[in-house]
Design a protein around this motif. Structure first.
Motif, PDB file in Angstrom:
ATOM      1  N   LYS A   1       0.641  -1.285  -0.017  1.00 13.26           N
ATOM      2  CA  LYS A   1      -0.045   0.055  -0.145  1.00 13.26           C
ATOM      3  C   LYS A   1       0.848   1.313   0.040  1.00 13.26           C
ATOM      4  O   LYS A   1       0.431   2.266  -0.944  1.00 13.26           O
ATOM      5  N   LEU A   2       2.118   1.105   0.893  1.00  6.83           N
ATOM      6  CA  LEU A   2       3.022   2.484   0.827  1.00  6.83           C
ATOM      7  C   LEU A   2       3.551   2.445  -0.358  1.00  6.83           C
ATOM      8  O   LEU A   2       3.482   3.787  -0.793  1.00  6.83           O
ATOM      9  N   VAL A   3       4.211   1.642  -1.232  1.00  8.54           N
ATOM     10  CA  VAL A   3       4.585   1.675  -2.379  1.00  8.54           C
ATOM     11  C   VAL A   3       3.717   2.302  -3.542  1.00  8.54           C
ATOM     12  O   VAL A   3       4.108   3.058  -4.276  1.00  8.54           O
ATOM     13  N   SER A   4       2.462   1.685  -3.500  1.00 10.11           N
ATOM     14  CA  SER A   4       1.385   2.197  -4.368  1.00 10.11           C
ATOM     15  C   SER A   4       1.089   3.530  -4.389  1.00 10.11           C
ATOM     16  O   SER A   4       1.153   4.336  -5.044  1.00 10.11           O
ATOM     17  N   GLY A   5       0.934   3.921  -2.909  1.00  7.33           N
ATOM     18  CA  GLY A   5       0.693   5.389  -2.531  1.00  7.33           C
ATOM     19  C   GLY A   5       1.693   6.222  -3.166  1.00  7.33           C
ATOM     20  O   GLY A   5       1.476   7.359  -3.520  1.00  7.33           O
ATOM     21  N   ASN A   6       2.898   6.056  -3.014  1.00  2.00           N
ATOM     22  CA  ASN A   6       4.145   6.611  -3.192  1.00  2.00           C
ATOM     23  C   ASN A   6       4.314   6.908  -5.012  1.00  2.00           C
ATOM     24  O   ASN A   6       4.472   7.668  -5.626  1.00  2.00           O
TER      25      ASN A   6
ATOM     26  N   PHE B   1      10.691   3.471 -10.879  1.00  2.00           N
ATOM     27  CA  PHE B   1      10.366   4.017  -9.545  1.00  2.00           C
ATOM     28  C   PHE B   1      10.912   2.588  -9.034  1.00  2.00           C
ATOM     29  O   PHE B   1      11.420   1.312  -9.270  1.00  2.00           O
ATOM     30  N   ASP B   2      11.133   2.737  -7.732  1.00  2.00           N
ATOM     31  CA  ASP B   2      11.613   1.365  -6.723  1.00  2.00           C
ATOM     32  C   ASP B   2      10.567   0.361  -6.866  1.00  2.00           C
ATOM     33  O   ASP B   2       9.225   0.491  -6.924  1.00  2.00           O
ATOM     34  N   GLY B   3      10.888  -0.834  -6.940  1.00  2.00           N
ATOM     35  CA  GLY B   3      10.113  -2.071  -7.015  1.00  2.00           C
ATOM     36  C   GLY B   3      10.938  -3.524  -7.108  1.00  2.00           C
ATOM     37  O   GLY B   3      11.947  -3.202  -6.926  1.00  2.00           O
ATOM     38  N   GLU B   4      10.272  -4.420  -7.477  1.00  2.00           N
ATOM     39  CA  GLU B   4      10.579  -5.763  -7.428  1.00  2.00           C
ATOM     40  C   GLU B   4      10.470  -6.347  -8.680  1.00  2.00           C
ATOM     41  O   GLU B   4       9.109  -6.106  -9.406  1.00  2.00           O
ATOM     42  N   VAL B   5      11.196  -6.989  -9.435  1.00  2.00           N
ATOM     43  CA  VAL B   5      11.209  -7.670 -10.597  1.00  2.00           C
ATOM     44  C   VAL B   5      10.398  -8.787 -10.539  1.00  2.00           C
ATOM     45  O   VAL B   5      10.996  -9.736  -9.861  1.00  2.00           O
ATOM     46  N   THR B   6       9.355  -9.066 -11.273  1.00  2.00           N
ATOM     47  CA  THR B   6       8.451 -10.210 -10.983  1.00  2.00           C
ATOM     48  C   THR B   6       8.596 -10.991 -12.325  1.00  2.00           C
ATOM     49  O   THR B   6       8.245 -12.235 -12.375  1.00  2.00           O
ATOM     50  N   GLN B   7       9.012 -10.625 -13.727  1.00  2.00           N
ATOM     51  CA  GLN B   7       8.984 -11.360 -14.654  1.00  2.00           C
ATOM     52  C   GLN B   7      10.191 -10.992 -15.544  1.00  2.00           C
ATOM     53  O   GLN B   7      10.534  -9.797 -15.687  1.00  2.00           O
ATOM     54  N   CYS B   8      10.937 -11.739 -16.282  1.00  2.00           N
ATOM     55  CA  CYS B   8      11.806 -11.691 -17.294  1.00  2.00           C
ATOM     56  C   CYS B   8      11.557 -12.788 -18.398  1.00  2.00           C
ATOM     57  O   CYS B   8      11.550 -13.866 -17.952  1.00  2.00           O
ATOM     58  N   PHE B   9      10.860 -12.401 -19.474  1.00  2.00           N
ATOM     59  CA  PHE B   9      10.568 -13.454 -20.582  1.00  2.00           C
ATOM     60  C   PHE B   9      10.723 -13.047 -21.902  1.00  2.00           C
ATOM     61  O   PHE B   9      10.881 -11.442 -22.093  1.00  2.00           O
TER      62      PHE B   9
ATOM     63  N   ILE C   1       9.150  -7.158 -16.218  1.00  2.00           N
ATOM     64  CA  ILE C   1       8.108  -6.363 -15.303  1.00  2.00           C
ATOM     65  C   ILE C   1       8.627  -6.368 -14.236  1.00  2.00           C
ATOM     66  O   ILE C   1       9.123  -7.107 -13.517  1.00  2.00           O
ATOM     67  N   VAL C   2       8.316  -5.024 -13.573  1.00  2.00           N
ATOM     68  CA  VAL C   2       8.540  -4.537 -12.369  1.00  2.00           C
ATOM     69  C   VAL C   2       7.457  -4.096 -11.607  1.00  2.00           C
ATOM     70  O   VAL C   2       6.526  -3.370 -12.174  1.00  2.00           O
ATOM     71  N   LYS C   3       7.300  -4.782 -10.374  1.00  2.37           N
ATOM     72  CA  LYS C   3       5.957  -4.644  -9.646  1.00  2.37           C
ATOM     73  C   LYS C   3       6.431  -3.169  -8.532  1.00  2.37           C
ATOM     74  O   LYS C   3       7.340  -3.260  -7.966  1.00  2.37           O
ATOM     75  N   HIS C   4       5.274  -2.379  -8.141  1.00  2.27           N
ATOM     76  CA  HIS C   4       5.441  -1.399  -7.423  1.00  2.27           C
ATOM     77  C   HIS C   4       4.209  -1.312  -6.777  1.00  2.27           C
ATOM     78  O   HIS C   4       3.274  -0.509  -6.751  1.00  2.27           O
ATOM     79  N   GLY C   5       3.933  -2.153  -5.945  1.00  2.70           N
ATOM     80  CA  GLY C   5       2.994  -2.573  -5.176  1.00  2.70           C
ATOM     81  C   GLY C   5       1.696  -2.724  -6.170  1.00  2.70           C
ATOM     82  O   GLY C   5       1.474  -3.879  -6.554  1.00  2.70           O
ATOM     83  N   LEU C   6       0.426  -2.009  -6.162  1.00  2.00           N
ATOM     84  CA  LEU C   6      -0.693  -2.206  -6.891  1.00  2.00           C
ATOM     85  C   LEU C   6      -0.221  -2.121  -8.525  1.00  2.00           C
ATOM     86  O   LEU C   6      -0.826  -2.467  -9.527  1.00  2.00           O
ATOM     87  N   TYR C   7       0.978  -1.222  -8.822  1.00  2.00           N
ATOM     88  CA  TYR C   7       1.348  -0.887 -10.178  1.00  2.00           C
ATOM     89  C   TYR C   7       2.400  -1.795 -10.683  1.00  2.00           C
ATOM     90  O   TYR C   7       3.087  -2.432  -9.829  1.00  2.00           O
TER      91      TYR C   7
END
Length: 398
Positions: free
Chosen positions: A258-263, A316-324, A334-340
């Motif tokens: 939620k914090l990451v999504s809000g930011n 933006f800061d995030g986590e890599v969820t996919q490399c294909f 694909i980089v995940k940023h909370g809901l985004y």
């Protein structure tokens, strides 16, 4: 009185909005000029290989778009300068009337002082008083009269100085107006030249409409497969996370998410670009084909063309969820940023792997340069909110 104050407030607000909009246009103009420089470099860079391909048309189209931004900003500058000139001329007219009135009043005072009465008349006026008290009053009157004349002379000099300053300011603003009008004329000439080049190239390519249709179909098939794969990957991530959906249909997030999504949301229209240098050659949504009539493309992201060797970077800061990768589209991250989520596609090399934490502006990969099209280097960039596609241009800094 309240009504007058309201009118003044409205005028002040209108002036503030006008000044603000001009400032915004100035920023857009600066970015457009920077983009135009990049476009010119890309056109020169690809000159030998792309004279008869869609690459040059797309670049010219982008160049024309940026040129129009510059011209709009120059038009706003001209309007603002005209407003300043009108305001200055109004001030000058008021001060000229004020100066004329002061001079007329001063002339009357001097006539009374020197023609109606002389130096000895003032002395006789004082001495002919009935008593000492009356003499003192007459002396004070003459003294105050002289001071009043001096004050009026000082007022005239002050108004004249202000008037001279306003006149000089008018000349300065006039010179600025001439310079801006000259710049606008040059930009319009460049725009017409670019349009002529584009029209000429479009005309030559229309003879190859069948070949273009085949090329477009191949590209659209690859784009559709890629978009479908991205959607499946995002849906798969949601299922594997085991999260439940809330009332709005969105997945319930952890406090950290939620914090990451809000930011991320707070930085809408301020996110850094996914490349250091580049310009949009394919806008989001349904776009008309620049050559084929009655043909459109539906872009689920934006296409950013860059110089060869450009690195793609996280916005933006995030986590890599996919490399294909899929056939014909190279690597996608694909980089995940909370809901985004942000998507970086068209990479020849990935610098990250699934599970990596990334920070804003961190390199995620190198963008593929197509040797068959003069090393054309294009990043396909997307922004998602849960399962809903977004227009990336609304999120990136202007």
């Amino acid at each position: 009185m309240n009504r007058v104050l309201s009118i003044v407030s409205i005028l002040l607000l209108a002036f503030t909005v006008s000044a603000q909009s001009v400032a915004d246009l100035q920023k857009k103009k600066a970015r457009a000029l920077k983009n135009l420089e990049q476009t010119s470099n890309l056109i020169t860079e690809n000159k030998e290989n792309t004279a008869k391909t869609m690459t040059k048309i797309n670049l010219l189209q982008a160049q024309i778009k940026e040129r129009k931004v510059v011209i709009n900003a120059l038009n706003a500058e001209v309007n603002e300068i005209n407003r300043q000139l009108s305001s200055l001329r109004g001030d000058i007219a008021v001060q000229q009337k004020q100066l004329a009135a002061l001079k007329k009043e001063y002339a009357a005072l001097m006539y009374h002082q020197y023609y109606k009465k002389g130096k000895w008349d003032n002395l006789m006026f004082i001495l002919s008083a009935d008593n000492v008290a009356q003499s003192l009053r007459r002396y004070r009157y003459i003294k105050q009269y002289a001071e009043y004349c001096t004050q009026k002379a000082a007022e005239i000099e002050k108004v004249k100085a202000s008037l001279d300053s306003k006149m000089a300011e008018v000349e300065k603003v006039r010179a600025e107006r001439v310079a801006v009008l000259d710049a606008r004329q040059k930009e319009n000439s460049k725009l017409q030249s670019e349009k002529n080049k584009q029209d000429k190239l479009v005309k030559s390519l229309k003879r190859k409409s069948k070949e273009l249709q085949k090329q477009l179909k191949r590209q659209q098939d690859i784009a559709n497969k890629l978009n479908s794969q991205i959607e499946r990957k995002i849906a798969e991530e949601a299922r594997k996370s085991g999260k439940s959906k809330g009332k709005g249909g969105e997945y319930v997030l952890t406090k950290e998410e939620k914090l990451v999504s809000g930011n991320f949301e707070k930085n809408k229209s301020r996110l850094p670009w996914p490349v250091e240098k580049g310009l949009v050659v394919g806008a989001f949504g349904i776009q008309p084909h620049p050559v084929l009539e009655h043909v459109t493309t539906n872009n689920k992201g934006i296409y950013i063309q860059c110089p060869a060797g450009t690195k793609a970077r996280a916005v933006f800061d995030g986590e890599v969820t996919q490399c294909f990768s899929i056939a014909g589209s190279n690597t996608t991250v694909i980089v995940k940023h909370g809901l985004y989520r942000t998507v970086y596609s068209g990479l020849s090399k990935s610098n990250v792997k699934q599970g990596d934490k990334v920070t804003a502006k961190q390199v995620v990969g190198t963008i593929f340069s197509d040797p068959e099209e003069g090393d054309k280097t294009v990043l396909y960039f997307q922004v998602w909110k849960d399962r809903e596609i977004q227009n990336p241009e609304f999120w990136l800094a202007k």
